[in-house]
Write a protein that holds these residues in place. Structure first.
Motif, PDB file in Angstrom:
ATOM      1  N   GLN A   1       0.905  -1.165   0.000  1.00 18.95           N
ATOM      2  CA  GLN A   1       0.000   0.000   0.000  1.00 18.95           C
ATOM      3  C   GLN A   1       0.936   1.205   0.000  1.00 18.95           C
ATOM      4  OE1 GLN A   1      -2.831   0.029   3.383  1.00 18.95           O
ATOM      5  NE2 GLN A   1      -1.940   1.967   3.961  1.00 18.95           N
TER       6      GLN A   1
ATOM      7  N   THR B  12       2.371   6.942   1.404  1.00 24.99           N
ATOM      8  CA  THR B  12       3.179   8.005   2.009  1.00 24.99           C
ATOM      9  C   THR B  12       4.300   8.472   1.091  1.00 24.99           C
ATOM     10  OG1 THR B  12       2.727   7.046   4.153  1.00 24.99           O
ATOM     11  CG2 THR B  12       4.587   8.571   4.025  1.00 24.99           C
TER      12      THR B  12
ATOM     13  N   SER C  63       0.401  11.915   6.509  1.00 31.98           N
ATOM     14  CA  SER C  63      -0.963  12.249   6.942  1.00 31.98           C
ATOM     15  C   SER C  63      -1.652  13.043   5.831  1.00 31.98           C
ATOM     16  CB  SER C  63      -0.916  13.105   8.207  1.00 31.98           C
ATOM     17  OG  SER C  63      -0.086  12.527   9.173  1.00 31.98           O
ATOM     18  N   ASP C  64      -0.934  14.040   5.338  1.00 27.56           N
ATOM     19  CA  ASP C  64      -1.488  14.904   4.292  1.00 27.56           C
ATOM     20  C   ASP C  64      -1.167  14.297   2.932  1.00 27.56           C
ATOM     21  OD1 ASP C  64      -2.505  16.989   2.895  1.00 27.56           O
ATOM     22  OD2 ASP C  64      -0.910  18.413   3.398  1.00 27.56           O
TER      23      ASP C  64
ATOM     24  N   PHE D 213       7.684   5.519   2.238  1.00 29.90           N
ATOM     25  CA  PHE D 213       7.556   4.376   3.158  1.00 29.90           C
ATOM     26  C   PHE D 213       6.753   3.300   2.436  1.00 29.90           C
ATOM     27  CE2 PHE D 213       8.269   7.361   6.705  1.00 29.90           C
ATOM     28  CZ  PHE D 213       8.918   6.566   7.637  1.00 29.90           C
ATOM     29  N   THR D 214       7.371   2.207   2.060  1.00 32.04           N
ATOM     30  CA  THR D 214       6.609   1.120   1.441  1.00 32.04           C
ATOM     31  C   THR D 214       7.009  -0.171   2.145  1.00 32.04           C
ATOM     32  OG1 THR D 214       8.320   0.781  -0.220  1.00 32.04           O
ATOM     33  CG2 THR D 214       6.503   2.246  -0.821  1.00 32.04           C
ATOM     34  N   SER D 215       6.078  -0.695   2.923  1.00 30.74           N
ATOM     35  CA  SER D 215       6.418  -1.849   3.763  1.00 30.74           C
ATOM     36  C   SER D 215       6.228  -3.146   3.018  1.00 30.74           C
ATOM     37  CB  SER D 215       5.556  -1.850   5.018  1.00 30.74           C
ATOM     38  OG  SER D 215       6.125  -0.941   5.933  1.00 30.74           O
TER      39      SER D 215
ATOM     40  N   LYS E  93      15.020   1.304  11.005  1.00 30.86           N
ATOM     41  CA  LYS E  93      13.874   1.646  11.866  1.00 30.86           C
ATOM     42  C   LYS E  93      14.090   1.312  13.342  1.00 30.86           C
ATOM     43  CE  LYS E  93      11.496  -1.015   9.153  1.00 30.86           C
ATOM     44  NZ  LYS E  93      10.389  -1.876   8.719  1.00 30.86           N
TER      45      LYS E  93
ATOM     46  N   VAL F   2       5.158   1.167  16.642  1.00 26.92           N
ATOM     47  CA  VAL F   2       4.736   1.572  15.296  1.00 26.92           C
ATOM     48  C   VAL F   2       3.214   1.693  15.194  1.00 26.92           C
ATOM     49  CG1 VAL F   2       4.335  -0.634  14.070  1.00 26.92           C
ATOM     50  CG2 VAL F   2       5.422   1.259  12.885  1.00 26.92           C
TER      51      VAL F   2
ATOM     52  N   TRP G 157       1.691   4.126  12.014  1.00 25.72           N
ATOM     53  CA  TRP G 157       1.252   3.793  10.648  1.00 25.72           C
ATOM     54  C   TRP G 157      -0.262   3.596  10.605  1.00 25.72           C
ATOM     55  CZ3 TRP G 157       4.476  -1.369   9.787  1.00 25.72           C
ATOM     56  CH2 TRP G 157       3.945  -2.393  10.563  1.00 25.72           C
ATOM     57  N   GLU G 158      -0.788   3.613   9.433  1.00 26.33           N
ATOM     58  CA  GLU G 158      -2.249   3.534   9.189  1.00 26.33           C
ATOM     59  C   GLU G 158      -2.990   4.722   9.800  1.00 26.33           C
ATOM     60  OE1 GLU G 158      -2.686   1.569   7.050  1.00 26.33           O
ATOM     61  OE2 GLU G 158      -1.224  -0.025   7.343  1.00 26.33           O
ATOM     62  N   GLY G 159      -2.297   5.835   9.938  1.00 20.64           N
ATOM     63  CA  GLY G 159      -2.922   7.054  10.480  1.00 20.64           C
ATOM     64  C   GLY G 159      -2.514   7.260  11.919  1.00 20.64           C
ATOM     65  N   THR G 160      -1.913   8.425  12.195  1.00 23.68           N
ATOM     66  CA  THR G 160      -1.485   8.712  13.569  1.00 23.68           C
ATOM     67  C   THR G 160      -2.720   9.012  14.441  1.00 23.68           C
ATOM     68  OG1 THR G 160      -1.267  11.049  13.080  1.00 23.68           O
ATOM     69  CG2 THR G 160       0.720   9.697  12.794  1.00 23.68           C
TER      70      THR G 160
ATOM     71  N   VAL H 266      -4.433  12.359  13.624  1.00 17.43           N
ATOM     72  CA  VAL H 266      -5.081  12.377  12.311  1.00 17.43           C
ATOM     73  C   VAL H 266      -6.364  11.530  12.347  1.00 17.43           C
ATOM     74  CG1 VAL H 266      -4.758  11.548   9.934  1.00 17.43           C
ATOM     75  CG2 VAL H 266      -2.999  12.935  11.047  1.00 17.43           C
TER      76      VAL H 266
HETATM   77  C1  LIG Z   1       7.594   1.254   9.991  1.00 21.31           C
HETATM   78  C2  LIG Z   1       6.710   2.051   9.096  1.00 21.31           C
HETATM   79  C3  LIG Z   1       6.181   1.455   7.981  1.00 21.31           C
HETATM   80  C4  LIG Z   1       5.354   2.171   7.132  1.00 21.31           C
HETATM   81  N1  LIG Z   1       4.835   1.569   6.021  1.00 21.31           N
HETATM   82  C5  LIG Z   1       4.080   2.286   5.155  1.00 21.31           C
HETATM   83  C6  LIG Z   1       3.567   1.700   3.955  1.00 21.31           C
HETATM   84  O1  LIG Z   1       3.741   0.513   3.699  1.00 21.31           O
HETATM   85  N2  LIG Z   1       2.846   2.472   3.127  1.00 21.31           N
HETATM   86  C7  LIG Z   1       2.607   3.782   3.370  1.00 21.31           C
HETATM   87  O2  LIG Z   1       1.928   4.432   2.582  1.00 21.31           O
HETATM   88  N3  LIG Z   1       3.066   4.371   4.498  1.00 21.31           N
HETATM   89  C8  LIG Z   1       3.792   3.657   5.393  1.00 21.31           C
HETATM   90  N4  LIG Z   1       4.285   4.247   6.532  1.00 21.31           N
HETATM   91  C9  LIG Z   1       4.101   5.672   6.717  1.00 21.31           C
HETATM   92  C10 LIG Z   1       3.090   6.063   7.753  1.00 21.31           C
HETATM   93  O3  LIG Z   1       1.800   5.719   7.361  1.00 21.31           O
HETATM   94  C11 LIG Z   1       3.265   7.572   7.973  1.00 21.31           C
HETATM   95  O4  LIG Z   1       4.540   7.774   8.544  1.00 21.31           O
HETATM   96  C12 LIG Z   1       2.176   8.152   8.846  1.00 21.31           C
HETATM   97  O5  LIG Z   1       0.951   8.125   8.196  1.00 21.31           O
HETATM   98  C13 LIG Z   1       2.493   9.596   9.273  1.00 21.31           C
HETATM   99  O6  LIG Z   1       2.832  10.373   8.172  1.00 21.31           O
HETATM  100  P1  LIG Z   1       4.185  11.263   8.204  1.00 21.31           P
HETATM  101  O7  LIG Z   1       5.315  10.351   8.520  1.00 21.31           O
HETATM  102  O8  LIG Z   1       4.265  12.027   6.941  1.00 21.31           O
HETATM  103  O9  LIG Z   1       3.998  12.217   9.437  1.00 21.31           O
HETATM  104  P2  LIG Z   1       3.335  13.671   9.407  1.00 21.31           P
HETATM  105  O10 LIG Z   1       2.106  13.626   8.594  1.00 21.31           O
HETATM  106  O11 LIG Z   1       4.367  14.662   9.066  1.00 21.31           O
HETATM  107  O12 LIG Z   1       2.927  13.841  10.937  1.00 21.31           O
HETATM  108  C14 LIG Z   1       3.800  14.362  11.940  1.00 21.31           C
HETATM  109  C15 LIG Z   1       2.992  14.608  13.198  1.00 21.31           C
HETATM  110  O13 LIG Z   1       2.038  15.624  12.942  1.00 21.31           O
HETATM  111  C16 LIG Z   1       0.762  15.199  13.374  1.00 21.31           C
HETATM  112  N5  LIG Z   1      -0.247  15.776  12.487  1.00 21.31           N
HETATM  113  C17 LIG Z   1      -0.309  15.726  11.146  1.00 21.31           C
HETATM  114  N6  LIG Z   1      -1.406  16.366  10.704  1.00 21.31           N
HETATM  115  C18 LIG Z   1      -2.054  16.818  11.791  1.00 21.31           C
HETATM  116  C19 LIG Z   1      -3.251  17.573  12.005  1.00 21.31           C
HETATM  117  N7  LIG Z   1      -4.025  17.967  10.989  1.00 21.31           N
HETATM  118  N8  LIG Z   1      -3.585  17.922  13.268  1.00 21.31           N
HETATM  119  C20 LIG Z   1      -2.826  17.520  14.318  1.00 21.31           C
HETATM  120  N9  LIG Z   1      -1.713  16.794  14.171  1.00 21.31           N
HETATM  121  C21 LIG Z   1      -1.316  16.464  12.926  1.00 21.31           C
HETATM  122  C22 LIG Z   1       0.780  13.697  13.283  1.00 21.31           C
HETATM  123  O14 LIG Z   1      -0.168  13.139  14.183  1.00 21.31           O
HETATM  124  C23 LIG Z   1       2.221  13.393  13.685  1.00 21.31           C
HETATM  125  O15 LIG Z   1       2.303  13.291  15.077  1.00 21.31           O
HETATM  126  C24 LIG Z   1       5.076   3.535   7.414  1.00 21.31           C
HETATM  127  C25 LIG Z   1       5.614   4.121   8.553  1.00 21.31           C
HETATM  128  C26 LIG Z   1       6.414   3.404   9.391  1.00 21.31           C
HETATM  129  C27 LIG Z   1       6.977   4.065  10.607  1.00 21.31           C
END
Ligand SMILES: Cc1cc2nc3c(=O)[nH]c(=O)nc-3n(C[C@H](O)[C@H](O)[C@H](O)COP(=O)(O)OP(=O)(O)OC[C@H]3O[C@@H](n4cnc5c(N)ncnc54)[C@H](O)[C@@H]3O)c2cc1C
Length: 560
Positions: free
Chosen positions: A177, A180, A186-187, A211-213, A261, A425, A429-432, A435
């Motif tokens: 999937q 990112t 998130s955005d 990030f592609t797991s 990681k 983790v 992942w899958e939405g903080t 978010v």
């Molecule tokens: C081990 C690992 C594996 C992963 N595998 C995949 C994968 O296979 N495919 C994939 O697509 N992604 C993957 N991800 C990515 C993961 O889904 C993203 O890291 C995650 O969604 C957060 O996005 P970001 O890193 O850009 O953080 P950001 O979006 O920059 O967020 C930084 C911080 O800001 C906060 N924040 C952001 N927007 C808001 C808001 N509107 N209001 C308040 N707070 C906010 C967030 O909660 C967070 O705490 C993986 C990540 C990890 C760590």
């Protein structure tokens, strides 16, 4: 070897794991409450076999395999770019186990109708903690199968879904999937990957996925922006990509590097360059972030179940250790404060379990076409709430469980520290957390879900005759009423956003308390088991209602 003369040597016995199905009375009692006896009778041998494997052979192999990590081989000896990933022995072992056990297939074969998801996720819950996060590709595989079932044209559906849901290890595919990008996870609407359609109608993707797991997957669903589209998530489209061509060469995809990681180190997570990667458009050439949502519903459900599974594993080990380890002349399990500490973790774990499996049950009933409008609203609300709350509970519970081992919990070759690193983790992942809290509350649909939840809590009170449970049901109802009142009275956007996490947590905790009460009532009636009351009462003390008004200006003051 005998001890050197003049020394009293002590060697501590390690914690033991038994059959993880037989040793989990809470899982078994929940299944007994929910499933028709015939269904339980049919699936129980599979659950017991998975419990045996997870607590035995796979757990032993996991400990032996501790130091191995996946490796990226970028070139062959003759200078060809191959970007091959070499997987760890445990991953090689569990991939066929997952396929043969039907960890994806069960949900699509649907032999047990509305209960098929419960069947699948009960197995996944047992499998997960001994799989070194092989559940990560499984979650995305399930999400892709569901999304393609809903949205793909028949030929693509027949080709890909058959592989994704196969029980034959030689035929089974997993899916990635790729959402990112460096600019935004998130955005995701900010994504920069472009999609070009050539004169023959073939789409090609250009961009970098950050990030592609589980990058060994045979396919992925991804998002890219068709050239004439505008900005934002609505300007993205959803694409199907096969990672290799028919000759087994990467499909214009380069693995730039594997991520270094904190945890999930057995999961190969890569940065990918898509350089003219052939792709198939799924559905319309826009609204990608909306169209990929079926995938996220599934992956968030997996996240919730795996959160609980990690909690249960940490607690199973801590409980065992409490009877292996002595302090102050008694087993830890006899020391009142240690017992009190572990009991708190058990109450949180039960609460998280009930919320995660409520989601599983609703999902199964939705797929069986059984949900009315109110229940659909409930499911939409529950998906982000269960994911965000169970993930946070998992980190807290696993951290406390590690402390229950004292210094041994901090030592790598006990196999314990990795549990905490891997759990960390789950809120990311899958939405903080933030978010998802915003996602749950600001879509404008939360009201219907909250009304349905409040209605259910109110009606379930009518069946309860135990006074403690009635009171606890009232605590859940009051917390939810507070949320609904707050949401109606708060119309300032900044205040709503700033409070969203407290609101989401309160909804989730009220839901958990009501579910604990419901299960406790059943356990009391059926088995005269009072542990459910103890769990609900304990959980209610933590507290349930976290909703307070903190002016956003005050928060800014603290950071300025
Ligand atoms: C081990 C690992 C594996 C992963 N595998 C995949 C994968 O296979 N495919 C994939 O697509 N992604 C993957 N991800 C990515 C993961 O889904 C993203 O890291 C995650 O969604 C957060 O996005 P970001 O890193 O850009 O953080 P950001 O979006 O920059 O967020 C930084 C911080 O800001 C906060 N924040 C952001 N927007 C808001 C808001 N509107 N209001 C308040 N707070 C906010 C967030 O909660 C967070 O705490 C993986 C990540 C990890 C760590």
């Amino acid at each position: 070897m005998s001890a050197p003369r003049g020394f009293d040597l002590f060697v501590q016995a390690p914690p033991q794991l038994g059959n993880q199905y037989r040793d989990d009375p809470f899982l078994r009692s929940w299944l007994r409450r929910k499933l028709p006896a015939q269904v339980l009778g049919e699936i129980e041998p599979e659950l017991a076999a998975m419990g045996e494997l997870a607590g035995g052979e796979l757990y032993r192999l996991q400990l032996q395999d501790r130091l191995n990590e996946p490796r990226l081989v970028q070139w062959d000896p003759w200078g060809n770019r191959i970007d091959r990933i070499e997987l760890t022995p445990l991953w090689q072992k569990v991939a066929p186990v997952a396929a043969r056990s039907g960890l994806i297939a069960i949900a699509y074969e649907r032999l047990h109708g509305r209960w098929s998801r419960v069947h699948q996720f009960a197995l996944a819950y047992l499998f997960h903690p001994s799989s070194d996060l092989y559940t990560c590709p499984l979650a995305m595989t399930d999400g892709a199968a569901r999304t393609l079932t809903v949205a793909a044209h028949p030929q693509l559906r027949d080709r890909a879904v058959a592989h994704l849901t196969s029980r034959d290890p030689a035929q089974a595919w997993t899916s990635g999937q790729w959402m990112t990008e460096a600019i935004g996870g998130s955005d995701v609407g900010a994504s920069l990957t472009r999609a070009q359609c050539d004169a023959n109608g073939v789409w090609r993707l250009f961009g970098k996925k950050w990030f592609t797991s589980a990058i060994t997957s045979q396919m992925a669903l991804t998002l890219a922006r068709p050239e004439d589209n505008g900005p934002g998530g609505s300007g993205l489209a959803m694409f199907y990509v096969e990672t290799h061509d028919t000759a087994g060469r990467p499909n214009n995809i380069r693995i730039e590097r594997l991520k270094d990681k904190l945890g999930t180190r057995k999961v190969p997570t890569a940065e990918l360059l898509l350089d003219g990667t052939p792709a198939e458009l799924i559905g319309e050439p826009r609204n990608g972030t909306r169209n990929i949502e079926p995938m996220l519903v599934i992956t968030r459900t997996w996240n919730s179940v795996t959160s609980v599974a990690f909690m249960r594993r940490a607690l199973a080990l801590a409980r065992s250790y409490a009877y292996e380890r002595q302090a102050f002349g008694a087993a830890l399990g006899e020391l009142p404060l240690h017992v009190d500490t572990l009991a708190g973790l058990e109450a949180q774990t039960r609460a998280a379990f009930l919320l995660a499996f409520e989601l599983v049950e609703l999902l199964g009933r939705q797929e069986a076409g059984e949900l009315d409008d109110a229940q659909r609203a409930l499911l939409r609300l529950l998906t982000p709430i269960a994911k965000l709350l169970t993930a946070k509970q998992a980190v807290a519970v696993v951290s406390e469980a590690i402390e229950a081992f004292g210094g041994a919990g901090y030592i790598e070759d006990t196999g314990l520290p990795v549990l905490l690193r891997d759990t960390q983790v789950l809120p990311i992942w899958e939405g903080t957390t933030n978010v998802l809290a915003l996602d749950a509350l600001l879509r404008g649909e939360a009201g219907a879900g909250l009304a349905a939840l409040a209605g259910w809590i109110e009606t379930s009170a009518a069946a309860i005759n135990d006074t403690t449970l009635l009171e606890l049901n009232g605590t859940a109802a009051a917390a939810l009423a507070h949320v609904r009142q707050w949401l109606t009275q708060t119309d300032e956007a900044t205040l709503l956003q700033a409070g969203a996490r407290r609101v989401a947590m309160t909804i989730g905790r009220a839901w958990q308390l009501a579910l604990l009460v419901e299960h406790a009532h059943w356990s009391l009636q059926t088995d005269n088991d009072r542990s459910g009351i103890a769990a609900a009462a304990r959980f209610a003390m933590t507290p349930v209602d976290l909703l307070v008004n903190i002016p956003p200006g005050d928060s800014r003051l603290l950071l300025s």
